[in-house]
Design a protein around this motif. Structure first.
Motif, PDB file in Angstrom:
ATOM      1  N   TRP A 269      47.901   6.932  78.607  1.00 58.02           N
ATOM      2  CA  TRP A 269      46.705   6.188  78.188  1.00 58.02           C
ATOM      3  C   TRP A 269      46.246   6.642  76.812  1.00 58.02           C
ATOM      4  CZ3 TRP A 269      44.073   2.178  80.693  1.00 58.02           C
ATOM      5  CH2 TRP A 269      44.517   1.853  81.986  1.00 58.02           C
ATOM      6  N   LYS A 270      46.313   7.935  76.543  1.00 58.71           N
ATOM      7  CA  LYS A 270      45.914   8.441  75.217  1.00 58.71           C
ATOM      8  C   LYS A 270      46.819   7.868  74.133  1.00 58.71           C
ATOM      9  CE  LYS A 270      44.029  12.870  76.836  1.00 58.71           C
ATOM     10  NZ  LYS A 270      44.267  14.336  76.958  1.00 58.71           N
ATOM     11  N   ALA A 271      48.123   7.771  74.437  1.00 58.60           N
ATOM     12  CA  ALA A 271      49.073   7.242  73.465  1.00 58.60           C
ATOM     13  C   ALA A 271      48.775   5.790  73.112  1.00 58.60           C
ATOM     14  CB  ALA A 271      50.503   7.374  74.000  1.00 58.60           C
ATOM     15  N   PHE A 272      48.169   5.074  74.061  1.00 60.92           N
ATOM     16  CA  PHE A 272      47.790   3.683  73.812  1.00 60.92           C
ATOM     17  C   PHE A 272      46.410   3.574  73.157  1.00 60.92           C
ATOM     18  CE2 PHE A 272      51.120   2.723  76.963  1.00 60.92           C
ATOM     19  CZ  PHE A 272      51.737   1.646  76.348  1.00 60.92           C
ATOM     20  N   GLY A 273      45.801   4.722  72.846  1.00 57.48           N
ATOM     21  CA  GLY A 273      44.556   4.715  72.084  1.00 57.48           C
ATOM     22  C   GLY A 273      43.280   4.654  72.885  1.00 57.48           C
ATOM     23  N   TRP A 274      43.359   4.906  74.187  1.00 57.25           N
ATOM     24  CA  TRP A 274      42.160   4.869  75.019  1.00 57.25           C
ATOM     25  C   TRP A 274      41.487   6.242  75.069  1.00 57.25           C
ATOM     26  CZ3 TRP A 274      40.706   1.194  79.270  1.00 57.25           C
ATOM     27  CH2 TRP A 274      41.237  -0.092  79.043  1.00 57.25           C
ATOM     28  N   ASN A 275      40.191   6.217  75.279  1.00 60.02           N
ATOM     29  CA  ASN A 275      39.423   7.430  75.552  1.00 60.02           C
ATOM     30  C   ASN A 275      39.659   7.805  77.010  1.00 60.02           C
ATOM     31  OD1 ASN A 275      37.407   9.474  75.415  1.00 60.02           O
ATOM     32  ND2 ASN A 275      35.904   8.040  76.246  1.00 60.02           N
ATOM     33  N   VAL A 276      40.288   8.933  77.249  1.00 61.42           N
ATOM     34  CA  VAL A 276      40.705   9.315  78.603  1.00 61.42           C
ATOM     35  C   VAL A 276      39.789  10.403  79.159  1.00 61.42           C
ATOM     36  CG1 VAL A 276      42.582  10.235  80.014  1.00 61.42           C
ATOM     37  CG2 VAL A 276      43.092   8.699  78.094  1.00 61.42           C
ATOM     38  N   ILE A 277      39.281  10.163  80.373  1.00 62.73           N
ATOM     39  CA  ILE A 277      38.413  11.119  81.058  1.00 62.73           C
ATOM     40  C   ILE A 277      39.019  11.370  82.441  1.00 62.73           C
ATOM     41  CG2 ILE A 277      36.067  11.616  81.851  1.00 62.73           C
ATOM     42  CD1 ILE A 277      35.184   9.283  79.912  1.00 62.73           C
ATOM     43  N   GLU A 278      39.340  12.605  82.751  1.00 60.72           N
ATOM     44  CA  GLU A 278      39.997  12.932  84.021  1.00 60.72           C
ATOM     45  C   GLU A 278      39.030  13.725  84.898  1.00 60.72           C
ATOM     46  OE1 GLU A 278      44.359  14.754  85.414  1.00 60.72           O
ATOM     47  OE2 GLU A 278      43.881  14.425  83.283  1.00 60.72           O
ATOM     48  N   ILE A 279      38.859  13.280  86.149  1.00 65.43           N
ATOM     49  CA  ILE A 279      37.845  13.883  87.029  1.00 65.43           C
ATOM     50  C   ILE A 279      38.323  13.983  88.471  1.00 65.43           C
ATOM     51  CG2 ILE A 279      35.902  13.015  85.652  1.00 65.43           C
ATOM     52  CD1 ILE A 279      35.549  10.875  87.935  1.00 65.43           C
ATOM     53  N   ASP A 280      37.552  14.729  89.254  1.00 68.00           N
ATOM     54  CA  ASP A 280      37.635  14.697  90.717  1.00 68.00           C
ATOM     55  C   ASP A 280      36.831  13.476  91.158  1.00 68.00           C
ATOM     56  OD1 ASP A 280      37.160  14.942  93.456  1.00 68.00           O
ATOM     57  OD2 ASP A 280      36.773  17.093  93.384  1.00 68.00           O
ATOM     58  N   GLY A 281      37.511  12.497  91.708  1.00 65.30           N
ATOM     59  CA  GLY A 281      36.860  11.240  92.078  1.00 65.30           C
ATOM     60  C   GLY A 281      35.983  11.312  93.302  1.00 65.30           C
ATOM     61  N   HIS A 282      35.787  12.504  93.865  1.00 60.67           N
ATOM     62  CA  HIS A 282      34.875  12.677  94.995  1.00 60.67           C
ATOM     63  C   HIS A 282      33.711  13.607  94.649  1.00 60.67           C
ATOM     64  CE1 HIS A 282      37.697  10.425  97.326  1.00 60.67           C
ATOM     65  NE2 HIS A 282      38.643  11.348  97.213  1.00 60.67           N
ATOM     66  N   ASP A 283      33.665  14.075  93.420  1.00 57.63           N
ATOM     67  CA  ASP A 283      32.588  14.942  92.960  1.00 57.63           C
ATOM     68  C   ASP A 283      31.566  14.065  92.232  1.00 57.63           C
ATOM     69  OD1 ASP A 283      31.015  16.591  91.103  1.00 57.63           O
ATOM     70  OD2 ASP A 283      32.368  18.227  91.642  1.00 57.63           O
ATOM     71  N   MET A 284      30.412  13.843  92.848  1.00 58.82           N
ATOM     72  CA  MET A 284      29.468  12.871  92.316  1.00 58.82           C
ATOM     73  C   MET A 284      28.970  13.235  90.929  1.00 58.82           C
ATOM     74  SD  MET A 284      28.259   9.922  92.893  1.00 58.82           S
ATOM     75  CE  MET A 284      28.596   9.634  94.646  1.00 58.82           C
ATOM     76  N   GLU A 285      28.773  14.523  90.678  1.00 60.96           N
ATOM     77  CA  GLU A 285      28.296  14.918  89.353  1.00 60.96           C
ATOM     78  C   GLU A 285      29.344  14.622  88.281  1.00 60.96           C
ATOM     79  OE1 GLU A 285      25.793  18.527  87.238  1.00 60.96           O
ATOM     80  OE2 GLU A 285      26.543  18.771  89.284  1.00 60.96           O
ATOM     81  N   GLN A 286      30.616  14.885  88.600  1.00 64.82           N
ATOM     82  CA  GLN A 286      31.692  14.572  87.657  1.00 64.82           C
ATOM     83  C   GLN A 286      31.803  13.065  87.435  1.00 64.82           C
ATOM     84  OE1 GLN A 286      35.568  16.433  88.000  1.00 64.82           O
ATOM     85  NE2 GLN A 286      34.716  18.221  89.028  1.00 64.82           N
ATOM     86  N   ILE A 287      31.647  12.293  88.503  1.00 59.49           N
ATOM     87  CA  ILE A 287      31.729  10.834  88.398  1.00 59.49           C
ATOM     88  C   ILE A 287      30.642  10.306  87.458  1.00 59.49           C
ATOM     89  CG2 ILE A 287      31.488   8.643  89.643  1.00 59.49           C
ATOM     90  CD1 ILE A 287      32.603  10.183  92.134  1.00 59.49           C
ATOM     91  N   LEU A 288      29.415  10.756  87.666  1.00 55.50           N
ATOM     92  CA  LEU A 288      28.304  10.296  86.827  1.00 55.50           C
ATOM     93  C   LEU A 288      28.518  10.705  85.373  1.00 55.50           C
ATOM     94  CD1 LEU A 288      25.222  11.083  89.110  1.00 55.50           C
ATOM     95  CD2 LEU A 288      26.389   8.892  88.790  1.00 55.50           C
TER      96      LEU A 288
ATOM     97  N   MET B 145      24.708  15.369  80.248  1.00 53.45           N
ATOM     98  CA  MET B 145      23.453  15.117  80.960  1.00 53.45           C
ATOM     99  C   MET B 145      23.479  15.794  82.325  1.00 53.45           C
ATOM    100  SD  MET B 145      21.780  11.462  82.130  1.00 53.45           S
ATOM    101  CE  MET B 145      21.529  10.898  80.458  1.00 53.45           C
ATOM    102  N   LYS B 146      22.384  16.437  82.648  1.00 51.87           N
ATOM    103  CA  LYS B 146      22.268  17.058  83.964  1.00 51.87           C
ATOM    104  C   LYS B 146      21.607  16.074  84.932  1.00 51.87           C
ATOM    105  CE  LYS B 146      23.907  21.198  83.209  1.00 51.87           C
ATOM    106  NZ  LYS B 146      25.076  21.707  83.937  1.00 51.87           N
ATOM    107  N   TYR B 147      22.048  16.101  86.161  1.00 53.65           N
ATOM    108  CA  TYR B 147      21.503  15.209  87.184  1.00 53.65           C
ATOM    109  C   TYR B 147      20.794  16.057  88.227  1.00 53.65           C
ATOM    110  CZ  TYR B 147      25.101  12.565  84.840  1.00 53.65           C
ATOM    111  OH  TYR B 147      25.889  11.989  83.868  1.00 53.65           O
ATOM    112  N   SER B 148      19.671  15.568  88.712  1.00 55.32           N
ATOM    113  CA  SER B 148      18.919  16.333  89.704  1.00 55.32           C
ATOM    114  C   SER B 148      19.666  16.340  91.029  1.00 55.32           C
ATOM    115  CB  SER B 148      17.530  15.716  89.892  1.00 55.32           C
ATOM    116  OG  SER B 148      17.621  14.483  90.574  1.00 55.32           O
ATOM    117  N   GLN B 149      19.384  17.342  91.826  1.00 53.72           N
ATOM    118  CA  GLN B 149      20.004  17.422  93.147  1.00 53.72           C
ATOM    119  C   GLN B 149      19.597  16.242  94.025  1.00 53.72           C
ATOM    120  OE1 GLN B 149      22.494  19.522  94.247  1.00 53.72           O
ATOM    121  NE2 GLN B 149      22.469  19.895  92.038  1.00 53.72           N
ATOM    122  N   ASP B 150      18.380  15.775  93.831  1.00 52.53           N
ATOM    123  CA  ASP B 150      17.925  14.602  94.596  1.00 52.53           C
ATOM    124  C   ASP B 150      18.750  13.369  94.223  1.00 52.53           C
ATOM    125  OD1 ASP B 150      16.013  16.042  95.934  1.00 52.53           O
ATOM    126  OD2 ASP B 150      14.347  15.433  94.643  1.00 52.53           O
TER     127      ASP B 150
END
Length: 282
Positions: A202-221, A1-6
């Protein structure tokens, strides 16, 4: 999903205001957890003001999503968000950790509207969250549960018991967020208790793992949306962050895990807030 700049800009400004609220709670000379509160501020802003279903008029709305601050010492960032929602008067920010205030040094669900569990004894929050998630599923509720974990907290064995159980029970309404800033109370996590290959664990324990830059708002969303869309089991977002983010004198330094700022540092911190606002609004 794309997020608007606003959209992105509005949430970035919310995150700046969250950090400003944190500063209000720990004026010069008052000890407080600046480092771990500011490192997760961007994720918290995205959760409370975009992703989570919350009712500004009723913190006990049964349809609400739940957020558990497992690393309870960083609860200042949660108070900062709850103040923006209007769950209590802003005057309470100046009463943090006082007998007359409702905002204590660790979360208190009896005293503070919007707090879902008493936490801060590290390692317990994910278990509490799993219990909530399974209870909501029994109630056929569509509400979700989000848990904020510290990377140093992952040394606690109870975390991994909950990780295993969440997979067994296919708790797809549970999302954990690891504030992966690499610094804990007295030094780096690598020096104190290194946990290598974190994503693979976490993957070995069966979780869906998502790795991001925790200060990049678009990546967070994007990560929060992806976790919500995943229905085969629980998800974890490994958010690479900087301890003390946005306050140069504190960034990456264990000293500011829990410390008092000097008058000069406090002035610098507020100037950083103003500079950030101008940068985002430009």
């Amino acid at each position: 999903m794309k997020y608007s700049q606003d959209e992105i800009r509005e949430l970035q400004l919310k995150a700046i205001q969250v950090r400003a609220n944190i500063l209000e709670m720990i004026p010069p000379g008052k000890v407080g957890h600046l480092g771990g509160s500011s490192s997760i501020a961007d994720v918290m802003a995205a959760l409370y003001f975009h992703t989570m279903h919350v009712n500004k008029h009723d913190p006990k709305d049964p349809k609400r999503d739940r957020l558990i601050m497992s690393k309870g010492h960083a609860v200042l960032v949660q108070y900062a968000c709850l103040a923006e929602l209007g769950y209590f008067d802003r005057s309470e920010l100046g009463k943090v950790k006082t007998f007359n205030g409702m905002l204590q040094g660790h979360p208190d669900m009896d005293r503070t509207p919007g707090i879902e569990a008493v936490t801060g004894s590290l390692g317990q929050g994910l278990s509490v969250s799993l219990g909530l998630a399974l209870g909501l599923r029994l109630d056929k509720s569509e509400s979700r549960v989000y848990t904020i974990l510290g990377d140093g907290e992952l040394a606690e064995g109870q975390i991994w018991e909950a990780v295993m159980a969440a997979k067994v029970y296919k708790a797809s309404n549970l999302t954990a967020v690891v504030d992966w800033n690499g610094v804990q109370a007295t030094s780096t996590t690598a020096e104190i208790f290194p946990i290598e290959n974190l994503a693979e664990k976490w993957k070995a324990f069966g979780w869906n793992v998502i790795e991001i830059d925790g200060h990049d708002m678009e990546q967070i969303l994007g990560a929060l949306d992806a976790a919500k869309a995943y229905t085969a089991g629980p998800s974890v977002i490994l958010a690479h962050t900087v301890k003390g983010k946005c306050f140069p004198f504190a960034e990456g330094k264990a000293k500011y895990h829990n410390a008092a700022m000097s008058e000069d540092e406090y002035k610098i911190a507020w100037q950083c807030i103003e500079n950030l606002k101008k940068e985002v609004q430009a």
